[in-house]
Design a protein around this motif. Structure first.
Motif, PDB file in Angstrom:
ATOM      1  N   SER B  83      29.161  -3.383  -2.305  1.00 21.25           N
ATOM      2  CA  SER B  83      29.095  -2.230  -1.423  1.00 21.25           C
ATOM      3  C   SER B  83      27.777  -1.461  -1.732  1.00 21.25           C
ATOM      4  O   SER B  83      27.498  -1.665  -2.891  1.00 21.25           O
ATOM      5  CB  SER B  83      30.157  -1.372  -1.205  1.00 21.25           C
ATOM      6  OG  SER B  83      30.803  -1.172  -2.430  1.00 21.25           O
ATOM      7  N   HIS B  84      27.451  -0.684  -0.906  1.00 26.73           N
ATOM      8  CA  HIS B  84      26.186   0.227  -1.243  1.00 26.73           C
ATOM      9  C   HIS B  84      25.011  -0.618  -1.632  1.00 26.73           C
ATOM     10  O   HIS B  84      24.452  -0.438  -2.577  1.00 26.73           O
ATOM     11  CB  HIS B  84      26.516   1.162  -2.206  1.00 26.73           C
ATOM     12  CG  HIS B  84      27.782   2.095  -2.132  1.00 26.73           C
ATOM     13  ND1 HIS B  84      27.892   2.711  -0.961  1.00 26.73           N
ATOM     14  CD2 HIS B  84      28.805   2.090  -2.708  1.00 26.73           C
ATOM     15  CE1 HIS B  84      29.176   3.361  -1.080  1.00 26.73           C
ATOM     16  NE2 HIS B  84      29.743   2.846  -2.172  1.00 26.73           N
ATOM     17  N   LEU B  86      22.322  -1.274   0.409  1.00 28.36           N
ATOM     18  CA  LEU B  86      20.907  -0.734   0.795  1.00 28.36           C
ATOM     19  C   LEU B  86      20.786   0.873   0.549  1.00 28.36           C
ATOM     20  O   LEU B  86      21.703   1.381   0.628  1.00 28.36           O
ATOM     21  CB  LEU B  86      20.600  -1.074   2.169  1.00 28.36           C
ATOM     22  CG  LEU B  86      20.901  -2.617   2.611  1.00 28.36           C
ATOM     23  CD1 LEU B  86      20.271  -2.943   4.018  1.00 28.36           C
ATOM     24  CD2 LEU B  86      19.669  -3.431   1.629  1.00 28.36           C
ATOM     25  N   TYR B  87      19.605   1.212   0.210  1.00 36.79           N
ATOM     26  CA  TYR B  87      19.333   2.459   0.079  1.00 36.79           C
ATOM     27  C   TYR B  87      19.591   3.275   1.652  1.00 36.79           C
ATOM     28  O   TYR B  87      18.635   3.109   2.420  1.00 36.79           O
ATOM     29  CB  TYR B  87      18.104   3.181  -0.644  1.00 36.79           C
ATOM     30  CG  TYR B  87      18.051   2.476  -1.874  1.00 36.79           C
ATOM     31  CD1 TYR B  87      18.966   2.789  -3.089  1.00 36.79           C
ATOM     32  CD2 TYR B  87      17.175   1.544  -2.170  1.00 36.79           C
ATOM     33  CE1 TYR B  87      18.995   2.256  -4.078  1.00 36.79           C
ATOM     34  CE2 TYR B  87      17.044   0.977  -3.581  1.00 36.79           C
ATOM     35  CZ  TYR B  87      18.093   1.438  -4.538  1.00 36.79           C
ATOM     36  OH  TYR B  87      17.854   0.977  -5.895  1.00 36.79           O
ATOM     37  N   PRO B  88      20.290   4.238   1.873  1.00 36.84           N
ATOM     38  CA  PRO B  88      20.394   4.597   2.994  1.00 36.84           C
ATOM     39  C   PRO B  88      19.077   5.351   3.534  1.00 36.84           C
ATOM     40  O   PRO B  88      18.902   5.543   4.996  1.00 36.84           O
ATOM     41  CB  PRO B  88      21.536   5.649   3.306  1.00 36.84           C
ATOM     42  CG  PRO B  88      21.783   6.113   1.926  1.00 36.84           C
ATOM     43  CD  PRO B  88      21.393   4.879   0.935  1.00 36.84           C
ATOM     44  N   HIS B  89      18.368   6.074   2.716  1.00 39.99           N
ATOM     45  CA  HIS B  89      17.386   6.813   3.054  1.00 39.99           C
ATOM     46  C   HIS B  89      15.815   5.830   3.499  1.00 39.99           C
ATOM     47  O   HIS B  89      14.932   6.501   3.481  1.00 39.99           O
ATOM     48  CB  HIS B  89      16.903   7.768   1.959  1.00 39.99           C
ATOM     49  CG  HIS B  89      16.570   7.441   0.638  1.00 39.99           C
ATOM     50  ND1 HIS B  89      17.571   6.795  -0.133  1.00 39.99           N
ATOM     51  CD2 HIS B  89      15.424   7.378  -0.009  1.00 39.99           C
ATOM     52  CE1 HIS B  89      16.990   6.507  -1.045  1.00 39.99           C
ATOM     53  NE2 HIS B  89      15.708   6.684  -1.231  1.00 39.99           N
TER      54      HIS B  89
END
Lengths: 276, 367
Positions: B83-84, B86-89
């Motif tokens: 999970s996590h 991709l970088y959301p920003h």
């Protein structure tokens, strides 16, 4: 049913308006006072219709007030940047690394906030005298940074704890150093927390009065706005018009800053109450 | 591309031993799956290989080059997280370009590589979206692309598709395996799902409590489980396991299941165990045949429940009660056209089985 909903809708709007008005009364009072002549200010019954004057503001321009406001800006913003910067770095360390005695250290950091600051004003006065830090920008910046640091560490630790570790692990594997990963991955995602922490730190430093009063000389080079407003005594007691004008101008920078980061601030004050 | 070798690696967290004396050799271009329950040490193994965890003991080699002291950035591996991912920003494009940035490639080369991989994975149209605007499958695809643009020596994948729904998971299984063969990059893949392991792996290692239980091809671990842990883990449904007492009469070897119930065992198997009085018996569900009438070498049982799955039917049969009054059941896999009903009395024939040591749980291979 629609009528009832309308009624409650209007009632809630009216209540909000009422509360906002009550909160804004002091602001209103300051603004109108700053625009009144001395005789109108001291009138036994408050005058709601009066002749507007800018003489109070002119008096301010003539005084040292704006250089003192500039001191407030320099000291407030510098100490905020330092506190948030150092706070974020140490919060990151607390959040991500195993630190011997982590809990004790964190408690120690917090405990510096448990004493009312005024208690230590005399020792600090003596220390600053010896170190020749009295009435210097550096002295006040150092002091405000120290006060705000514990707050910044705790708040930022909460925000950084929420950022999954996997993001940095991925960056490390992808060829970034720990510090690059911090800059490229952690900081952008902690921006909300940084903004909220900065607002709180700035307001604390901006409004600080006791130390600013004790640690500066009257008319000295590092006097900030809050003690300067108080010292606005005229020949016949307080010059309330000048005090009001100074206070109003004093409110503006921090109001602008808060307005700019208001979205983050909302998330900051509700921090912990809302889980993503 | 590289072969990976772990030499007796040990990793402890505080007092808990996560990996103990683990040896593993993964060949160049191999698709190697680490299979185990939660907490078996699979993810820790991957993190050690990536350099995200420091070893307490042992060494790691890529192509005989020691890696143990190198930091993660110098190992040239790509890690796909569960999970996590991709970088959301960052946009999908920036996420995929992210591993290329520290390599100081010319901007045009970065663009070309990301475009190439995006085309390959059919995600060109997603490149300018932020992760929040991507579905689960799309996120996984971009995450896979992120690992691929680098052309690393080793892929490390930590349950990359376990958050997806079943249909998408099946699609991604095929996709990942196909890409891996196409790129020829050595891959270590961690999962707790034995179907994933069986369907994707060239070889699989089954882990339990930081130790390797068995290494082999999916067929090997299925047909010749090294111990009862593997036997109980692999297969859906897995092997029926029960203790049984061996006895010999009239030249035939019988396994006494419960009470008076005994079953004739295939001689080649039973000979190995005859020196021991009691063994674990492991029977794959497809090696049990249900007869509606009594035949030679059958035991009488009752149908407890059945699941008609379409292509096959799984039948739970009830053997009776054991000494502690627990109901003993076995699962049988029968053709879908064979009819059974709950409560029916049927006769069970055992066609093949494995035996394991009563105390150690290890497969008994010779006398």
């Amino acid at each position: 049913m629609p009528t009832r909903r309308n009624f409650s809708y209007y009632l809630s709007r009216f209540s909000i308006l009422l509360v906002v008005l009550i909160y804004l009364i002091p602001i209103y009072w300051i603004i109108v006072t700053s625009l009144k002549y001395g005789s109108d200010i001291s009138a036994p019954f408050p005058k709601f219709f009066f002749k507007i004057t800018f003489e109070n503001y002119q008096k301010l321009f003539a005084s040292k007030y704006f250089s003192q406001l500039l001191n407030s800006i320099i000291i407030g913003f510098t100490s905020t940047i330092l506190a948030v910067g150092i706070g974020t770095l140490s919060a990151y360390a607390f959040s991500r690394f195993k630190i011997a005695g982590e809990d004790d250290l964190l408690f120690f950091i917090l405990s510096t906030r448990m004493l009312p600051p005024i208690v230590v004003v005399i020792p600090i006065y003596l220390m600053y005298t010896v170190l020749k830090l009295r009435d210097t920008h550096f002295g006040l910046i150092l002091l405000y940074t120290t006060f705000n640091l514990s707050f910044a560490v705790w708040l930022m630790k909460g925000f950084i704890d929420e950022i999954p570790k996997e993001y940095e692990d991925a960056a490390l594997v992808d060829g970034y150093t720990r510090f690059q990963a911090f800059i490229k991955v952690v900081l952008p995602q902690a921006s909300t927390g940084i903004a909220a922490t900065a607002v709180f730190c700035l307001i604390t430093a901006w409004n600080e009065f006791a130390f600013a009063l004790v640690l500066t000389e009257v008319g000295g080079k590092a006097v900030t706005a809050p003690p300067s407003i108080v010292s606005a005594t005229g020949k016949t007691g307080y010059d309330w018009g000048k005090v009001a004008a100074g206070t109003f101008i004093f409110l503006v920078p921090v109001a602008i800053f808060t307005f700019l980061v208001r979205k983050h601030l909302l998330r900051g004050v509700t921090f912990g109450a809302i889980k993503k | 591309m590289a072969s990976v070798r772990l030499e007796s690696i040990t990793k402890c967290f505080d007092d808990k031993v996560a990996l103990s004396q683990l040896d593993l050799e993964i060949e160049d271009q191999e698709f190697f799956v680490l299979l185990g329950h939660t907490g078996a040490g699979k993810t820790t193994t991957l993190r050690c290989i990536a350099g995200l965890e420091k070893l307490d003991q042992g060494d790691i080699y890529f192509d005989n080059q020691p890696m143990t002291e190198l930091d993660p950035a110098s190992r040239d591996v790509a890690f796909v997280f569960q999970s996590h991912i991709l970088y959301p920003h960052l946009t999908a494009f920036e996420n995929m370009a992210f591993p290329l940035w520290p390599r100081k490639l010319p901007e045009i080369e970065v663009k070309r590589r990301v475009q190439d991989v995006a085309e390959m994975l059919h995600i060109e149209h997603l490149l300018w979206r932020k992760p929040a605007q991507l579905s689960g499958g799309e996120t996984q695809r971009v995450g896979l692309g992120r690992a691929m643009v680098r052309r690393p020596r080793v892929f490390l994948m930590d349950e990359p598709i376990s958050n997806l729904d079943a249909k998408l998971r099946a699609e991604m299984r095929t996709e990942i395996k196909w890409r891996q063969k196409q790129l020829g990059i050595t891959t270590l893949y961690v999962t707790h799902d034995q179907i994933e392991a069986m369907s994707m792996a060239d070889r699989v290692a089954i882990l339990d409590q930081g130790k390797i239980m068995q290494i082999g091809t999916p067929i090997e671990v299925y047909n010749q489980p090294a111990n009862i842990f593997v036997a109980g883990f692999i297969g859906n449904p897995s092997m029926n396991l029960m203790t049984c007492r061996l006895s010999e009469s009239n030249g035939e070897i019988y396994g006494q299941l419960i009470g008076h119930l005994q079953v004739a065992l295939p001689e080649t198997i039973a000979r190995k165990g005859i020196a021991r009085e009691e063994v674990w018996l492991g029977i794959h569900p497809e090696n049990l045949v249900i007869h509606p009438q009594e035949e030679d070498n059958t035991i009488v049982v009752e149908v407890h429940n059945y699941e008609a799955l379409g292509a096959e039917t799984i039948v739970d049969v009830n053997l009776g009660l054991d000494e502690t009054d627990q109901r003993v059941t076995m699962k049988c896999r029968i053709p879908p056209d064979q009819q059974v009903r709950v409560g029916q009395t049927v006769w069970l024939e055992l066609q093949a089985c494995s035996i394991f040591d009563r105390d150690t749980g290890q497969a008994i291979k010779s006398v």
